[in-house]
Design an enzyme around this catalytic site. Structure first.
Site, PDB file in Angstrom:
ATOM      1  N   HIS A  10       0.813  -1.211   0.000  1.00 50.87           N
ATOM      2  CA  HIS A  10       0.000   0.000   0.000  1.00 50.87           C
ATOM      3  C   HIS A  10       0.852   1.270   0.000  1.00 50.87           C
ATOM      4  O   HIS A  10       0.359   2.340  -0.328  1.00 50.87           O
ATOM      5  CB  HIS A  10      -0.914   0.017   1.231  1.00 50.87           C
ATOM      6  CG  HIS A  10      -2.132  -0.824   1.064  1.00 50.87           C
ATOM      7  ND1 HIS A  10      -2.080  -2.197   1.056  1.00 50.87           N
ATOM      8  CD2 HIS A  10      -3.425  -0.481   0.897  1.00 50.87           C
ATOM      9  CE1 HIS A  10      -3.307  -2.664   0.897  1.00 50.87           C
ATOM     10  NE2 HIS A  10      -4.145  -1.647   0.798  1.00 50.87           N
ATOM     11  N   VAL A  11       2.103   1.153   0.386  1.00 52.14           N
ATOM     12  CA  VAL A  11       2.979   2.323   0.510  1.00 52.14           C
ATOM     13  C   VAL A  11       4.137   2.190  -0.482  1.00 52.14           C
ATOM     14  O   VAL A  11       4.919   1.229  -0.402  1.00 52.14           O
ATOM     15  CB  VAL A  11       3.518   2.446   1.950  1.00 52.14           C
ATOM     16  CG1 VAL A  11       4.434   3.650   2.093  1.00 52.14           C
ATOM     17  CG2 VAL A  11       2.361   2.516   2.949  1.00 52.14           C
TER      18      VAL A  11
END
Length: 96
Positions: A10-11
């Site tokens: 997600h990052v």
């Protein structure tokens, strides 16, 4: 047969960091990443995952993801990609 790794996070910075770290210990392994949304915010991107599949030169791929929604996009990318179906993608999620 060659084995490659696809990291879905997600990052964006986490994905890039994992790629950098793995590259130090597995220099002969094709490692591609899909980090963050299309505009590099926190989240996942079906487009980035598909691009990571296409950019990986291995015959067989292991995909690692961080959270459940990354798995959902990963599964959609697998279904949409003829190349990945031939490459026999395996997935492993984090162990709690």
């Amino acid at each position: 047969m060659s084995l490659g790794i696809v990291v879905v996070s997600h990052v964006p910075e986490i994905a890039a960091g994992i790629q950098r770290l793995l590259g130090q210990v597995a220099q002969d392994v094709s490692i591609t990443i899909a980090g963050g949304t299309d505009d590099n915010q926190v989240g996942t991107s079906l487009t980035k995952i598909t691009q990571a599949f296409d950019a990986n030169h291995a015959d067989e791929l292991l995909a690692f993801y961080d959270l459940g929604s990354a798995k959902m996009n990963l599964e959609m990318a697998i279904e949409m990609s003829g190349q990945i179906a031939r490459n026999n993608l395996n997935e492993f999620n984090d162990v709690n």
